[in-house]
Design an enzyme around this catalytic site. Structure first.
Site, PDB file in Angstrom:
ATOM      1  N   ASP A 139       2.978  -7.047   5.097  1.00 23.17           N
ATOM      2  CA  ASP A 139       4.172  -7.228   4.276  1.00 23.17           C
ATOM      3  C   ASP A 139       4.837  -8.568   4.598  1.00 23.17           C
ATOM      4  OD1 ASP A 139       6.621  -6.520   2.741  1.00 23.17           O
ATOM      5  OD2 ASP A 139       5.782  -4.518   2.801  1.00 23.17           O
ATOM      6  N   HIS A 210      11.943  -7.007   2.630  1.00 25.44           N
ATOM      7  CA  HIS A 210      10.981  -6.037   2.100  1.00 25.44           C
ATOM      8  C   HIS A 210      10.153  -5.369   3.199  1.00 25.44           C
ATOM      9  CE1 HIS A 210       7.391  -4.824  -0.328  1.00 25.44           C
ATOM     10  NE2 HIS A 210       8.245  -4.751  -1.332  1.00 25.44           N
ATOM     11  N   SER A 527       6.685  -0.028  -4.045  1.00 24.98           N
ATOM     12  CA  SER A 527       6.677  -0.572  -2.683  1.00 24.98           C
ATOM     13  C   SER A 527       7.359   0.377  -1.711  1.00 24.98           C
ATOM     14  CB  SER A 527       7.446  -1.893  -2.631  1.00 24.98           C
ATOM     15  OG  SER A 527       6.660  -2.942  -3.076  1.00 24.98           O
TER      16      SER A 527
END
Ligand code: NAG
Ligand code: NAG
Ligand code: NAG
Ligand code: NAG
Ligand code: NAG
Ligand code: NAG
Ligand code: NAG
Ligand code: NAG
Ligand code: NAG
Ligand code: NAG
Length: 749
Positions: A139, A210, A527
């Site tokens: 990620d 994220h 996600s």
């Protein structure tokens, strides 16, 4: 890149920049980065390692250096080559295939309760919260100081772990601990593609948020007093709060490339992760051309469970990525928590609607005006001063209205609309969203009163909202473009408005007073659903360390719940879609406690996937790119032993009746002898036959076969019909459900 669907309307979805491939006119003679697949069995004996063979192959035709040599995810390397150098590589011994490097698309205090996880019984105590399992996350990096990575109560780093905590910009190797056991970063591909780039944070530190969000969703530690501007306060924790996390940063603020992604997966396999969570994907590629599909084949061979996001390109058919038979593909659903705001009218009547406004708001009353559809920017501007405006969405232009009101600088906005996704609007100004029925009393009051007034209140949270879950409208849909014979997505998990840790230097919102920062954030997308399932897989791995990835996937799929919390079929928030189908939610919402005790599993070995690949009419080189040299194609079969049944038709052909036949083998993983009888819910216009209809197991681990046939009508329109079969245990409580879907498709990639 086949999917060109409209992006979703929601304002709070996360997308990293998607850079389109460079145009060929600018790249006539310019060297480019390629990923080269090599047949390792053809390495001449003179070489001591694959790495030295790859280097020598490259140096014989070019002075450039390897970008990466890959040994686990794929056999091969990446390098910067001109087109004539590439042609020379193609003639080198052992060459199989190559692809140009490309960009990758990046697609929780309450979710654990919603999924039934409980400290007293079920999979949490049985798995000891995922103790000793290692989840690798590829990620944007990690914020190591986040409280989700504290290691109180964590077991020691497993001795088998070969990973590392790499230091770099603002990242010291001492920042890892017993929770965050690895942190590495990969950007040689990014730099090869952008030679003059300066990377702003050259380390595994997450400047975006994220990766901190996804990794803490999968395995964050318990964090007391987590709160997001007063919304959703409570104890935050990941799905597997005692699992270890290893971060592999391959997605950068400056761009994300497959060459780096492959290096990250390559390293994660070598380091010894048990589960991989991939909240990213590449659209529109055949299995043999999709580097993620190829790399995850290697992971599957090593019993590494891979959870991957479906994508945020729904609700259009065939919009998903990662539709790969050997990974678990995850759709996003809503949760039973709603963020609210309240409008109190001058007559004392209150109305509570949806709101995700994060700023502070005065408790004063303000004049309230109704301005129709709020489409006339000029009249809005002249009315704005110190007023609350009410807008009625007659024409499905809510997003535009929200923008208009935001620009006009009212003190607050009230939006009344038939839009099905009112809960998702995050605004920079104080705003509350109402359904048309609930908005009526507001309009009546304004009409009636000579000086209408109102006050507004924010940051209210409703738990236990009905009906939930629902499939998120933007969750990408099947059938899988790369392999429509195997149902994708596999399962749904919470992905909408998920609260988890965040990088405190990355703004979570921009409000009237300026940007807001927080150690937590609420964001939405597949996600977010993907790491939920990675966490559940870690829990199951802790209990069943010897199970194949297919057995773990089967346990989750056959126990998934197709019903919502009102016991009705799960709905779809996409406008006009009604009930969700298996093409949107797979088998249904993941149920971790039931997955702990599935009764029967549909298992599959690496050879079974090879048999499927061999039946897909690929060339020998294409097949070899995926399976390398360890297998052969002696038994091709499109009929993978999967806990789902897909019957396809081509809407461009004449209407007819077709029959699709399946053979399945189920393994009894319950304790001892058991008898199961089948229960069928047939899809509309279909007949299902199953033989035998009763399975009698004499002992644990016994395998039995059954045959299933779907006789179905085809259509000239895009009609989807769904059903299911369930093996129900007699004198027991296991029930093993598989979805059936009859769906249009026009062939695979
Ligand atoms: C890393 O942390 C250790 C211990 O806190 C410290 O001694 C060392 O100087 C740090 N290294 C860097 C590069 O900051
Ligand atoms: C990179 O910088 C060099 C030297 O400043 C320059 O010659 C070259 O054109 C630059 N390349 C790109 C792709 O901008
Ligand atoms: C809102 O008010 C609280 C409490 O007074 C304060 O801590 C916070 O900074 C304020 N938030 C904003 C965005 O001004
Ligand atoms: C918008 O409002 C202004 C001021 O009230 C008015 O003059 C104008 O005609 C309106 N425009 C439209 C398109 O209705
Ligand atoms: C909302 O939908 C209902 C039912 O379709 C319709 O009758 C009504 O006019 C719509 N209201 C608005 C404001 O669009
Ligand atoms: C709704 O949109 C259509 C097409 O843009 C337009 O012709 C119509 O006037 C609009 N209706 C209203 C009430 O704004
Ligand atoms: C509007 O006014 C009428 C007559 O005064 C009253 O009966 C009614 O309850 C009022 N409605 C609202 C919503 O205030
Ligand atoms: C492979 O090709 C054969 C012959 O054209 C066709 O009948 C079959 O359906 C194809 N299989 C797949 C999986 O596309
Ligand atoms: C193909 O693989 C199967 C299973 O590994 C093996 O039994 C068989 O002998 C192999 N056939 C050939 C031709 O290599
Ligand atoms: C089935 O029943 C047993 C014994 O009552 C219980 O321990 C187990 O949790 C149940 N399993 C399921 C899936 O309900």
């Amino acid at each position: 890149m086949a999917t060109l669907d409209q992006p979703p309307l929601s304002l709070c979805l996360i997308f990293l920049t998607i850079i389109t491939l460079p145009q060929f006119i600018f790249t006539f003679a310019k060297p480019e980065t390629y990923i080269i697949h090599m047949d390792s069995s053809e390495m001449p004996k003179a070489f001591s390692s694959l790495h030295s063979w790859y280097s020598t192959t490259l140096s014989s035709i070019s002075s450039s250096k390897l970008v990466y040599a890959y040994t686990n995810a794929i056999h091969g390397f990446s390098a910067v080559l001109t087109s004539s150098q590439l042609e020379n590589i193609k003639n080198s011994p052992g060459y199989i295939s190559s692809i140009k490097d490309m960009t990758v698309k990046v697609d929780t205090t309450h979710t654990y309760q919603f999924l039934g996880l409980n400290s007293n019984h079920g999979v949490w105590p049985v798995s000891n919260y995922g103790k000793d399992v290692i989840i690798g996350v590829v990620d944007t990096g990690v914020w190591p100081e986040s409280r989700s990575y504290h290691d109180h109560g964590m077991s020691d780093v497993p001795s088998r772990w070969k990973g590392k905590c790499e230091s770099g910009t603002q990242f010291n190797s001492t920042m890892c601990n017993k929770k965050l056991i690895g942190a590495r970063y990969f950007n040689r591909g990014l730099l090869a593609n952008n030679p003059n780039l300066t990377i702003s944070m050259n380390s595994a530190r997450d400047t975006e948020g994220h990766g901190t969000h996804t990794s803490s969703t999968a395995a964050g530690s318990f964090v007391e007093g987590a709160s997001f501007f007063g919304y959703a306060s409570g104890t935050a924790r990941g799905m597997a709060p005692k699992a270890h996390v290893a971060m592999y940063k391959a997605l950068w603020d400056e761009g994300a490339y497959v060459s780096d992604l492959l290096a990250a997966i390559d390293q994660a396999i070598m380091d010894g992760v048990d589960v991989l969570s991939l909240s990213l994907g590449i659209d529109g590629l055949a299995l043999y051309a999709d580097p993620i599909a190829i790399a995850t084949f290697s992971a599957m061979e090593k019993k590494i469970f891979v959870s991957a996001s479906a994508g945020n390109e729904g609700p259009y058919l065939r919009s998903l990525h990662n539709g790969t038979p050997w990974v678990l593909n995850v759709a996003a659903g809503t949760i039973d928590r709603v963020f609210q705001g309240t409008l109190t009218l001058g007559n004392g009547v209150s109305a509570t609607g949806y709101s995700l406004y994060l700023g502070n708001f005065s408790s004063c009353e303000f004049p309230i005006v109704f301005l129709g559809a709020c489409e006339n920017v000029t009249s809005l501007g002249s009315a704005a001063a110190h007023k609350i405006v009410v807008c009625l969405d007659r024409n499905d232009t809510l997003t535009e209205q929200v923008n208009n009101v935001g620009k006009a600088k009212f003190v607050g906005g009230v939006f009344i609309s038939n839009n099905t996704d009112l809960a998702s609007f995050q605004t920079s100004f104080p705003a509350v969203f109402f359904k048309v029925d609930e908005g009526r009393k507001i309009l009546e009051y304004i009409n009636n009163d000579s000086e209408p007034k109102a006050s507004m209140r924010f940051k209210e949270t409703l738990l236990g909202a009905k009906s939930a879950p629902k499939l998120a409208f933007y969750s990408s849909r099947g059938p899988s473009p790369s392999c429509p014979y195997v149902l994708k997505p596999d399962i749904m998990a919470p992905g909408h408005q998920v609260l988890a840790s965040w990088s405190p230097n990355s703004p979570v919102a921009d409000v009237v007073s300026g940007p807001l920062f927080s150690p937590f954030n609420i964001i939405s997308g597949t996600s977010m659903s993907c790491p939920h399932v990675a966490g559940v897989a870690a829990l199951l791995k802790a209990v069943y360390p010897d199970w194949s990835t297919a057995a773990i996937r089967s346990a989750m799929m056959t126990t998934a719940n197709p019903l919502d919390n009102t016991q009705k079929p799960i709905g779809d928030t996409a406008k006009g879609y009604g009930v969700a189908t298996p093409l949107g939610m797979g088998a249904g919402q993941v149920d971790p406690n039931r997955a702990l005790d599935p009764g029967l599993v549909y298992d599959a070995s690496a050879q079974d996937y090879v048999n499927l690949i061999c039946a897909m009419n690929y060339t020998r080189k294409q097949i070899q790119t995926i399976i390398r040299s360890n297998y052969n194609c002696s038994n091709p079969s499109i009929d993978l032993n999967y806990p789902a049944f897909v019957a396809l038709y081509d809407p461009l052909e004449e209407r007819t009746t077709k029959t699709q036949r399946f053979q399945r083998t189920v393994t009894n993983v319950g304790d001892g002898a058991a008898t199961y009888k089948v229960k069928v819910k047939r899809p509309k216009d279909s007949v299902i036959t199953i033989s035998p209809e009763k399975l009698v197991f004499g002992k644990k681990n016994e395998k039995l076969r059954f045959a299933l046939a779907i006789r179905y009508k085809t259509y000239r329109e895009y009609v989807i019909n769904q059903g299911s079969i369930t093996w129900v245990e007699e004198k027991g409580n296991h029930s093993v459900r598989s979805p059936i879907v009859v769906t249009p498709t026009n062939t695979s990639l």
